[in-house]
Design a protein around this motif. Structure first.
Motif, mmCIF file in Angstrom:
data_model
loop_
_atom_site.group_PDB
_atom_site.id
_atom_site.type_symbol
_atom_site.label_atom_id
_atom_site.label_comp_id
_atom_site.label_asym_id
_atom_site.label_seq_id
_atom_site.Cartn_x
_atom_site.Cartn_y
_atom_site.Cartn_z
ATOM 1 N N GLU A 186 41.093 115.711 149.302
ATOM 2 C CA GLU A 186 42.467 116.153 149.529
ATOM 3 C C GLU A 186 43.433 114.989 149.728
ATOM 4 O O GLU A 186 44.608 115.199 150.018
ATOM 5 N N ARG A 187 42.935 113.760 149.586
ATOM 6 C CA ARG A 187 43.798 112.589 149.706
ATOM 7 C C ARG A 187 43.543 111.616 148.550
ATOM 8 O O ARG A 187 43.180 110.449 148.755
ATOM 9 N N PRO A 188 43.714 112.098 147.292
ATOM 10 C CA PRO A 188 43.406 111.256 146.132
ATOM 11 C C PRO A 188 44.262 109.995 146.058
ATOM 12 O O PRO A 188 43.846 108.998 145.472
ATOM 13 N N GLU A 189 45.469 110.040 146.659
ATOM 14 C CA GLU A 189 46.339 108.867 146.617
ATOM 15 C C GLU A 189 45.777 107.694 147.394
ATOM 16 O O GLU A 189 46.213 106.556 147.225
ATOM 17 N N ASP A 190 44.773 107.948 148.260
ATOM 18 C CA ASP A 190 44.178 106.880 149.054
ATOM 19 C C ASP A 190 42.932 106.279 148.413
ATOM 20 O O ASP A 190 42.450 105.234 148.854
ATOM 21 N N LEU A 191 42.415 106.938 147.386
ATOM 22 C CA LEU A 191 41.095 106.569 146.889
ATOM 23 C C LEU A 191 41.048 105.143 146.343
ATOM 24 O O LEU A 191 40.144 104.367 146.664
ATOM 25 N N GLU A 192 42.013 104.771 145.516
ATOM 26 C CA GLU A 192 41.985 103.436 144.919
ATOM 27 C C GLU A 192 42.131 102.353 145.994
ATOM 28 O O GLU A 192 41.464 101.312 145.957
ATOM 29 N N HIS A 193 43.000 102.605 146.967
ATOM 30 C CA HIS A 193 43.195 101.641 148.047
ATOM 31 C C HIS A 193 41.910 101.475 148.859
ATOM 32 O O HIS A 193 41.486 100.346 149.157
ATOM 33 N N LEU A 194 41.272 102.598 149.229
ATOM 34 C CA LEU A 194 40.030 102.532 149.997
ATOM 35 C C LEU A 194 38.940 101.803 149.218
ATOM 36 O O LEU A 194 38.243 100.943 149.758
ATOM 37 N N ALA A 195 38.802 102.157 147.938
ATOM 38 C CA ALA A 195 37.770 101.521 147.125
ATOM 39 C C ALA A 195 38.021 100.020 147.014
ATOM 40 O O ALA A 195 37.075 99.217 147.065
ATOM 41 N N GLY A 196 39.284 99.626 146.889
ATOM 42 C CA GLY A 196 39.617 98.204 146.805
ATOM 43 C C GLY A 196 39.281 97.460 148.082
ATOM 44 O O GLY A 196 38.752 96.341 148.046
ATOM 45 N N ARG A 197 39.594 98.086 149.238
ATOM 46 C CA ARG A 197 39.272 97.458 150.520
ATOM 47 C C ARG A 197 37.753 97.306 150.694
ATOM 48 O O ARG A 197 37.264 96.274 151.159
ATOM 49 N N MET A 198 37.024 98.338 150.315
ATOM 50 C CA MET A 198 35.572 98.283 150.422
ATOM 51 C C MET A 198 34.997 97.226 149.489
ATOM 52 O O MET A 198 34.082 96.476 149.864
#
Length: 449
Positions: free
Chosen positions: A321-333
């Motif tokens: 429900e928060r797809p806008e965060d996915l790329e940012h989270l994946a990048g941080r990880m």
């Protein structure tokens, strides 16, 4: 003393009323919370009832020897810093006091500055130990998804509410599916609070039996049960002045729920096998992936405890429900795992990002973390590509919803994944799905779960 921190608690044990009063006045003038007693027995009793950071102990306590009190205090509270105060100063007694566990030695007659210096030094030692404990805990618990930035409105609301309540003493109840980051937010609330310099303890309620969980929470005395070969203070005592995070509290056994409720209301508890009532100053944060209202209706969770915990509920949305965060989270990880594995990557390819966005993420942020860690280890190119993702994620399409024109198998796969992510075992998942474990095993093999 910093006004934003809780005052250190000091026990004064001296059989002379004038000395007790002088020590208490001097220490209270420094902002410490002081409890003064006149004898050996009262000192042990007070130390058993509440957690002290420091203790000033007279070498002569009537007929008792103050040196004998040192191991008794340390057995109950291994962290306490003991300062021996005596008119019988000598090298031999100083060495013996240190050998038994004292942190410092102040001879009589003393001056207020001497007492203040000794207290500050011991308090500094205690603060350094707590800081090291917190750093070790943070290092052990560190996840690449620790960054709390979010572009999702629901997640922003959760973070804002968490920041708003952090400086208060309110109980926070974090609600969300497994893997959404409830423990990360709990650590953030502790870090934002005035208790940040004190310990944060985490207990996972589903991982222990009822007896072991009660012992872990409240502590036990030697002989309380088979295998209890020595006294254990318990997590509540160990995080005095700090925060206790109860993860997945919906799994708390019914036998323990009244005891936790009493502690939440009165800050009082007893250790297993001990009838002495103790007090502790500990803030509670709880989390659950369970429908607690349903658990209350089914009498698996006490209604009064539910209402006591549900003071400030903080809902955490699932990753889908928060797809806008996915790329940012994946990048941080990716950046974090690249550092720990001594690798350098230029990010994800557009195809890999599209596949990550299309996947439903039933395991939420925890599952994303595992996928990125795996890709970091296996990738041999400059960018993470489709070939570096698990097959079912790489081939994922946008998750269908009930009523969409799609094969029934797609809906079944998504439902099975979400049930598996929300349950603790295959047996429980099979029971929820209404199928036997062999059928569930075949479905997992079919869908690559």
């Amino acid at each position: 003393m910093d006004a934003q921190t809780l005052p250190l608690k000091i026990l004064v044990a001296d059989d002379e009323a004038s000395i007790r009063k002088t020590l208490a006045t001097c220490l209270e003038g420094e902002g410490y919370a002081v409890t003064a007693v006149s004898n050996y027995e009262d000192a042990l009793a007070e130390n058993a009832r509440r957690a002290f950071d420091l203790a000033f102990v007279d070498l002569r306590l009537g007929e008792a020897n103050g040196l004998d009190l040192i191991p008794g205090l340390l057995a109950e509270a291994p962290w306490i810093k003991i300062i021996v105060v005596t008119a019988y100063a000598s090298i031999d007694t100083a060495v013996e006091a240190m050998r038994r566990g004292a942190a410092d030695y102040v001879p009589k007659p003393f001056t207020p500055p001497q007492v203040r210096v000794a207290a500050r030094k011991a308090a500094h030692m205690r603060a350094l130990e707590q800081r090291v404990e917190n750093l070790e805990h943070s290092a052990a618990q560190f996840d690449a998804d620790l960054d709390l930035a979010s572009a999702n409105p629901l997640m922003q609301q959760a973070y804002e509410l968490a920041r708003q309540i952090a400086p208060t003493e309110a109980i926070a109840l974090l609600r969300g599916e497994s893997g959404t980051g409830k423990s990360v937010l709990a650590r953030a609330i502790h870090a934002w609070s005035s208790r940040a310099a004190k310990p944060l303890a985490i207990i996972s309620c589903p991982t222990l039996s009822a007896e072991l969980l009660e012992s872990e929470l409240f502590g036990h005395v030697r002989g309380a049960f088979t295998g209890a070969v020595q006294d254990q203070p318990g997590r509540i005592a160990a995080c005095e002045g700090g925060t206790l995070f109860l993860d997945e509290i919906g799994d708390l056994p019914l036998s323990i729920q009244p005891k936790l409720l009493r502690f939440l209301q009165d800050r009082e508890y007893e250790r297993l096998g001990d009838h002495r009532t103790r007090r502790a100053d500990v803030r509670i944060i709880a989390a659950t992936n369970m429908d607690l209202e349903q658990a209350v209706a089914e009498r698996r969770f006490r209604e009064d405890l539910y209402h006591r915990l549900n003071v400030i509920p903080i809902p955490i949305p699932p990753l889908r429900e928060r797809p806008e965060d996915l790329e940012h989270l994946a990048g941080r990880m990716l950046a974090s795992f690249s550092r720990s594995n001594h690798r350098v990557f230029a990010g994800f390819t557009p195809a890999a990002i599209e596949a990550l966005r299309a996947y439903a993420w039933p395991g939420n942020v925890r599952e994303l973390r595992n996928v990125v860690e795996r890709a970091t280890i296996l990738c041999r190119q400059e960018q993470i590509d489709l070939a570096d993702l698990p097959e079912h994620r790489a081939g994922a399409q946008a998750a269908p919803r009930l009523g969409d024109l799609c094969p029934l198998a797609q809906i079944e796969e998504i439902h099975i994944r979400r049930v598996l992510a929300s349950t603790k075992s295959l047996q429980e998942a099979a029971a929820v799905l209404g199928i036997d474990q062999a059928t569930l095993w075949r479905r997992r093999k079919q869908y690559g779960i």
